[in-house]
Design a protein around this motif. Structure first.
Motif, PDB file in Angstrom:
ATOM      1  N   GLY A  42     -11.996  11.118  -0.291  1.00  0.00           N
ATOM      2  CA  GLY A  42     -11.333  10.748  -1.433  1.00  0.00           C
ATOM      3  C   GLY A  42      -9.924  10.285  -0.904  1.00  0.00           C
ATOM      4  O   GLY A  42      -9.084   9.558  -1.615  1.00  0.00           O
ATOM      5  N   ALA A  43      -9.646  10.616   0.143  1.00  0.00           N
ATOM      6  CA  ALA A  43      -8.414  10.022   0.836  1.00  0.00           C
ATOM      7  C   ALA A  43      -8.386   8.472   0.888  1.00  0.00           C
ATOM      8  O   ALA A  43      -9.201   7.962   1.162  1.00  0.00           O
ATOM      9  CB  ALA A  43      -8.087  10.703   2.304  1.00  0.00           C
ATOM     10  N   PRO A  44      -7.041   7.966   0.438  1.00  0.00           N
ATOM     11  CA  PRO A  44      -7.044   6.445   0.824  1.00  0.00           C
ATOM     12  C   PRO A  44      -7.435   5.710   2.099  1.00  0.00           C
ATOM     13  O   PRO A  44      -7.110   6.333   3.389  1.00  0.00           O
ATOM     14  CB  PRO A  44      -5.750   6.096   0.471  1.00  0.00           C
ATOM     15  CG  PRO A  44      -4.708   7.504   0.437  1.00  0.00           C
ATOM     16  CD  PRO A  44      -5.924   8.475   0.620  1.00  0.00           C
ATOM     17  N   HIS A  45      -8.187   4.786   1.946  1.00  0.00           N
ATOM     18  CA  HIS A  45      -8.538   4.013   3.050  1.00  0.00           C
ATOM     19  C   HIS A  45      -7.508   3.253   3.619  1.00  0.00           C
ATOM     20  O   HIS A  45      -7.204   3.117   5.167  1.00  0.00           O
ATOM     21  CB  HIS A  45      -9.741   3.152   2.856  1.00  0.00           C
ATOM     22  CG  HIS A  45     -10.286   2.281   4.171  1.00  0.00           C
ATOM     23  ND1 HIS A  45     -10.188   2.551   5.387  1.00  0.00           N
ATOM     24  CD2 HIS A  45     -10.582   1.061   3.864  1.00  0.00           C
ATOM     25  CE1 HIS A  45     -10.523   1.630   6.088  1.00  0.00           C
ATOM     26  NE2 HIS A  45     -10.920   0.588   5.168  1.00  0.00           N
ATOM     27  N   ARG A  46      -6.803   2.574   3.150  1.00  0.00           N
ATOM     28  CA  ARG A  46      -5.461   1.819   3.454  1.00  0.00           C
ATOM     29  C   ARG A  46      -4.559   2.015   2.179  1.00  0.00           C
ATOM     30  O   ARG A  46      -4.944   1.365   1.127  1.00  0.00           O
ATOM     31  CB  ARG A  46      -5.906   0.296   3.620  1.00  0.00           C
ATOM     32  CG  ARG A  46      -5.456   0.075   4.881  1.00  0.00           C
ATOM     33  CD  ARG A  46      -5.647  -1.439   5.194  1.00  0.00           C
ATOM     34  NE  ARG A  46      -4.779  -2.457   4.933  1.00  0.00           N
ATOM     35  CZ  ARG A  46      -4.773  -3.697   4.538  1.00  0.00           C
ATOM     36  NH1 ARG A  46      -5.862  -4.326   4.475  1.00  0.00           N
ATOM     37  NH2 ARG A  46      -3.434  -4.188   4.200  1.00  0.00           N
ATOM     38  N   ALA A  47      -3.418   2.635   2.286  1.00  0.00           N
ATOM     39  CA  ALA A  47      -2.676   2.662   1.246  1.00  0.00           C
ATOM     40  C   ALA A  47      -1.569   1.642   0.993  1.00  0.00           C
ATOM     41  O   ALA A  47      -1.183   1.357  -0.250  1.00  0.00           O
ATOM     42  CB  ALA A  47      -1.948   3.888   1.376  1.00  0.00           C
ATOM     43  N   ASP A  48      -1.115   0.684   1.934  1.00  0.00           N
ATOM     44  CA  ASP A  48      -0.465  -0.376   1.796  1.00  0.00           C
ATOM     45  C   ASP A  48       0.880  -0.019   1.169  1.00  0.00           C
ATOM     46  O   ASP A  48       1.549  -0.430   0.145  1.00  0.00           O
ATOM     47  CB  ASP A  48      -0.978  -1.493   0.828  1.00  0.00           C
ATOM     48  CG  ASP A  48      -2.029  -2.161   1.412  1.00  0.00           C
ATOM     49  OD1 ASP A  48      -2.209  -2.251   2.683  1.00  0.00           O
ATOM     50  OD2 ASP A  48      -3.105  -2.473   0.718  1.00  0.00           O
ATOM     51  N   LEU A  49       1.443   1.118   1.651  1.00  0.00           N
ATOM     52  CA  LEU A  49       2.786   1.761   0.992  1.00  0.00           C
ATOM     53  C   LEU A  49       3.929   0.735   1.315  1.00  0.00           C
ATOM     54  O   LEU A  49       4.722   0.674   0.312  1.00  0.00           O
ATOM     55  CB  LEU A  49       3.207   3.098   2.087  1.00  0.00           C
ATOM     56  CG  LEU A  49       2.270   4.111   1.546  1.00  0.00           C
ATOM     57  CD1 LEU A  49       2.759   5.418   2.468  1.00  0.00           C
ATOM     58  CD2 LEU A  49       2.430   4.553   0.121  1.00  0.00           C
ATOM     59  N   GLY A  50       4.050  -0.256   2.285  1.00  0.00           N
ATOM     60  CA  GLY A  50       5.154  -0.931   2.579  1.00  0.00           C
ATOM     61  C   GLY A  50       5.127  -1.990   1.097  1.00  0.00           C
ATOM     62  O   GLY A  50       6.244  -2.130   0.736  1.00  0.00           O
ATOM     63  N   ARG A  51       3.762  -2.618   1.220  1.00  0.00           N
ATOM     64  CA  ARG A  51       3.935  -3.458   0.062  1.00  0.00           C
ATOM     65  C   ARG A  51       4.086  -3.066  -1.231  1.00  0.00           C
ATOM     66  O   ARG A  51       4.783  -3.572  -2.172  1.00  0.00           O
ATOM     67  CB  ARG A  51       2.637  -4.040  -0.103  1.00  0.00           C
ATOM     68  CG  ARG A  51       2.089  -5.218  -0.823  1.00  0.00           C
ATOM     69  CD  ARG A  51       0.988  -6.191  -0.870  1.00  0.00           C
ATOM     70  NE  ARG A  51      -0.084  -4.798  -1.046  1.00  0.00           N
ATOM     71  CZ  ARG A  51      -0.634  -4.865  -2.036  1.00  0.00           C
ATOM     72  NH1 ARG A  51      -0.631  -5.417  -2.927  1.00  0.00           N
ATOM     73  NH2 ARG A  51      -1.971  -3.933  -2.095  1.00  0.00           N
ATOM     74  N   LYS A  52       3.693  -1.762  -1.423  1.00  0.00           N
ATOM     75  CA  LYS A  52       3.972  -1.181  -2.684  1.00  0.00           C
ATOM     76  C   LYS A  52       5.476  -0.592  -3.011  1.00  0.00           C
ATOM     77  O   LYS A  52       6.040  -0.945  -3.891  1.00  0.00           O
ATOM     78  CB  LYS A  52       3.152   0.100  -3.207  1.00  0.00           C
ATOM     79  CG  LYS A  52       1.578  -0.135  -3.144  1.00  0.00           C
ATOM     80  CD  LYS A  52       0.586   0.901  -3.406  1.00  0.00           C
ATOM     81  CE  LYS A  52      -0.680   0.327  -3.681  1.00  0.00           C
ATOM     82  NZ  LYS A  52      -1.512   1.363  -3.868  1.00  0.00           N
ATOM     83  N   MET A  53       5.963  -0.304  -1.654  1.00  0.00           N
ATOM     84  CA  MET A  53       7.545   0.053  -1.762  1.00  0.00           C
ATOM     85  C   MET A  53       8.273  -1.143  -2.288  1.00  0.00           C
ATOM     86  O   MET A  53       9.266  -1.206  -2.866  1.00  0.00           O
ATOM     87  CB  MET A  53       7.815   0.606  -0.550  1.00  0.00           C
ATOM     88  CG  MET A  53       7.372   2.078  -0.450  1.00  0.00           C
ATOM     89  SD  MET A  53       7.538   2.747   1.230  1.00  0.00           S
ATOM     90  CE  MET A  53       9.271   3.219   1.208  1.00  0.00           C
ATOM     91  N   LEU A  54       8.055  -2.432  -1.725  1.00  0.00           N
ATOM     92  CA  LEU A  54       8.835  -3.700  -1.807  1.00  0.00           C
ATOM     93  C   LEU A  54       8.572  -4.015  -3.240  1.00  0.00           C
ATOM     94  O   LEU A  54       9.555  -4.504  -3.998  1.00  0.00           O
ATOM     95  CB  LEU A  54       8.022  -4.620  -1.074  1.00  0.00           C
ATOM     96  CG  LEU A  54       8.586  -6.163  -1.107  1.00  0.00           C
ATOM     97  CD1 LEU A  54      10.167  -6.112  -0.771  1.00  0.00           C
ATOM     98  CD2 LEU A  54       7.760  -7.010  -0.223  1.00  0.00           C
TER      99      LEU A  54
END
Length: 89
Positions: A42-54
């Motif tokens: 169930g761990a994220p495959h791609r979290a896209d943290l940079g986009r979500k932080m922006l």
């Protein structure tokens, strides 16, 4: 609202919006079909943290601007907030 209060309000809004945005669009490793050995399926495959932080920065800036306008514009005063408990009595 002073400088410290403005910074604290922005930080609270930023983290609140980030935690709201984190699960949006999340694909687990199991759903993607690529489970890395040693991790949970169930761990994220791609979290896209940079986009979500922006996005969190942009959304919280808009919310902070609205809150600052309400506070600094005199729409809500400290006395108004102190009397809100009268509404439930």
């Amino acid at each position: 609202m002073n400088l410290t209060g403005g910074i604290v309000l922005y930080a609270v809004l930023w983290f609140l919006t980030l935690f709201i945005l984190l699960p949006i669009g999340l694909v687990s490793q199991e759903e993607a079909g690529e489970v890395v050995p040693g991790t949970h399926a169930g761990a994220p495959h791609r979290a896209d943290l940079g986009r979500k932080m922006l996005w969190s920065t942009v959304i919280s800036a808009v919310l902070w601007g609205g809150c600052a306008w309400l506070i600094l514009g005199g729409v809500f005063t400290r006395e108004d907030v102190m009397n809100w408990d009268q509404l439930v009595r």
